[in-house]
Design an enzyme around this catalytic site. Structure first.
Site, mmCIF file in Angstrom:
data_model
loop_
_atom_site.group_PDB
_atom_site.id
_atom_site.type_symbol
_atom_site.label_atom_id
_atom_site.label_comp_id
_atom_site.label_asym_id
_atom_site.label_seq_id
_atom_site.Cartn_x
_atom_site.Cartn_y
_atom_site.Cartn_z
ATOM 1 N N LYS A 1 -25.464 15.149 98.356
ATOM 2 C CA LYS A 1 -25.230 14.254 99.484
ATOM 3 C C LYS A 1 -23.831 14.486 100.038
ATOM 4 C CE LYS A 1 -25.470 9.293 100.611
ATOM 5 N NZ LYS A 1 -25.793 7.953 100.042
ATOM 6 N N SER B 1 -29.306 5.636 102.244
ATOM 7 C CA SER B 1 -28.554 6.616 103.016
ATOM 8 C C SER B 1 -28.613 8.039 102.461
ATOM 9 C CB SER B 1 -27.087 6.191 103.108
ATOM 10 O OG SER B 1 -26.506 6.078 101.818
ATOM 11 N N SER C 1 -29.495 3.030 98.149
ATOM 12 C CA SER C 1 -29.418 4.262 98.932
ATOM 13 C C SER C 1 -29.946 5.509 98.241
ATOM 14 C CB SER C 1 -27.970 4.513 99.380
ATOM 15 O OG SER C 1 -27.640 3.670 100.453
#
Length: 485
Positions: free
Chosen positions: A97, A172, A196
């Site tokens: 990420k 996210s 997330s």
């Protein structure tokens, strides 16, 4: 001697994604690499080829490290050939990420502001992955500043769900979830402040794991709300996720959020769960209405658990309103502290939904924050007391399947609801606030072939227990994880 892609057997093996998924699970793959029957270079080339084919549509990766990945794969191959096998992640590609620092590699934090940011050093978790011999293949897309749950990013574009590219991947950590679900990488790293990791893993039909708070160092990870931020792995299976977690966990004395603890023992991962006591608590998610497809998949798992000899029973939680409100009163001020200067100087530099978050966050008083931090301790103790006689707590993960990117409307029992109202937050946020470990895994599909998922929550530092339960469910469930490309 390693086998390469031009060998006819390997070519046939990798020529179709269906064959790869069915015949080369994570255990087989790591064993092939260990004994020299699979080249890490071949593996990296396979995933890079899939990224070249499908990432333009999916937008799972912001940055792809083709040359670096091949170089790292060659080093891994040489080490293994020389008898220096580091463990099951040696030579395995992974995605990260893009809020996690990677030395000399652009780390955007999902924001135009950091489009040309190249960190000087790796995050602690990246060092752990490098020490394990894993091959970094790229940086995955994220919501701006990891601040919401769609991975619709105004600057870097929207990440799409591989099961239906008209729908969101969730967020996210949406890029990581989409990449794993589409077999662009077998494993990826994400972060989880209010769901997330678990939201996109659920919507994309993969495994997502948020361990106990402090189990994985957050050093070098862009902060969201530091007292409830978590880092964790995402994988195509429980075993790949568990093995990645075992590499990532560990104490970092230079990180004040890192907590010293005994390492997780995975030796019981494949053992049965007969006699385990498992709780359900609809109170904790405020008895939120759940779509019938999600509910049916969940009930099926309950039956599986009972067939496996586990005892499943329902408990009550009286302080549900308090534990649910804590997330906002804690996450708001902490997020404000990180972003106040940018908000005051250039509020329009935030994506619209992130600006909305700042708008309400900045108005939470210090009194409300301090009161919430006190209540956080009380609620953690209360929940731990409720789970004292149980091995784990289960629930659905999200009460619906992925909504369309175009309108963000979710369907629950033939009624439309606004995804941005965060009806799924209440399934996840209590375990960020209390710091308890939680894992989500796919358990079925709805009539539109979109994944449904469930969550297993454990007591602090009992990651081994919930991983064992998840592994037993995964082995006994009829679920087709494949996608059509």
């Amino acid at each position: 001697m390693f086998i390469y892609l031009n060998d006819i057997n390997v070519y046939n093996l990798f020529s179709k994604k269906q064959i790869f998924m069915e015949n080369i699970n994570f255990k087989k793959l790591t064993n092939l690499i260990r004994v020299g029957d699979m080249s890490p270079v071949t593996l990296a080339e396979y995933y890079l080829n899939r990224i070249h084919k499908y990432n333009t549509d999916l937008n799972a990766f912001i940055t792809v490290l083709e040359k670096d990945a091949i170089s790292e794969a060659k080093i891994a191959e040489k080490e293994i050939s020389n008898g220096n096998y580091r463990g099951p992640l040696h030579g395995i590609p992974y995605g990260v990420k893009d809020i996690i620092n990677t030395a000399g590699v652009r780390t955007t934090n999902g924001s135009k502001k950091y489009d040309n940011f190249f960190p000087d050093s790796d995050a602690f978790c990246i060092k752990k992955m490098r020490d394990a011999g894993a091959v970094l293949i790229g940086k995955t897309n994220t919501h701006q500043y990891a601040a919401a749950s769609t991975t619709i990013n105004n600057f870097y574009g929207s990440t799409k769900n591989p099961h239906d590219k008209n729908k969101i991947a969730g967020g996210s950590s949406g890029g990581s979830a989409s990449a794993v679900a589409a077999s662009l990488v077998p494993i990826a790293l994400g972060s989880d402040t209010g769901g997330s990791i678990r939201t996109p893993a659920s919507l994309c039909g993969i495994v997502g794991f948020k361990p106990t708070y402090g189990a994985i160092s957050l050093d070098g990870v862009f902060p969201n709300s530091p007292s409830i931020d978590h880092l964790g792995p995402m994988g195509e299976s429980v075993i790949s996720t568990a093995v990645t977690y075992s590499v990532l966990e560990g104490y970092n004395p230079l990180d004040t959020r890192s907590i010293q603890h005994e390492r997780t023992d995975l030796k019981h991962l494949d053992e049965p769960i007969k006699g385990f006591k498992i709780a359900m608590c609809p109170d904790l998610y405020e008895n939120q209405e759940i779509d019938r497809a999600v509910q049916e998949s969940y009930k099926n798992v309950i039956n599986i658990l009972r067939d496996l000899g586990a005892e499943v029973s329902e408990i009550k939680f009286e302080e549900v309103k308090l534990i649910q409100n804590l997330f906002y009163d804690i996450a708001g001020p902490e997020f404000t502290r990180v972003h106040r200067k940018q908000y005051e100087e250039d509020p329009n530099s935030f994506d619209p939904d992130v600006k909305k978050r700042m708008d309400w966050s900045i108005n939470i008083s210090i009194d409300d924050y301090l009161r919430a931090m006190e209540d956080k301790v009380k609620m953690t103790r209360l929940l731990e007391l409720k789970l004292e006689k149980f091995d784990a707590l289960i629930s659905p993960s999200v009460p619906f399947t992925a909504p369309r990117i175009s309108d963000l409307m979710v369907m629950i029992n033939d009624q439309n609801y606004d995804y941005t109202k965060n009806l799924h937050r209440q399934f996840f946020a209590p375990y960020n606030v209390t710091g308890l470990p939680a894992i989500v895994l796919p358990n079925g599909k709805d009539k539109n072939n979109m994944p449904t998922s469930m969550q297993i929550v454990g007591k602090r530092w009992c990651e081994n227990i919930i991983l064992q339960i998840a592994n037993n469910i995964e082995r006994n469930i009829m679920y087709n994880k494949t996608i059509n490309f």
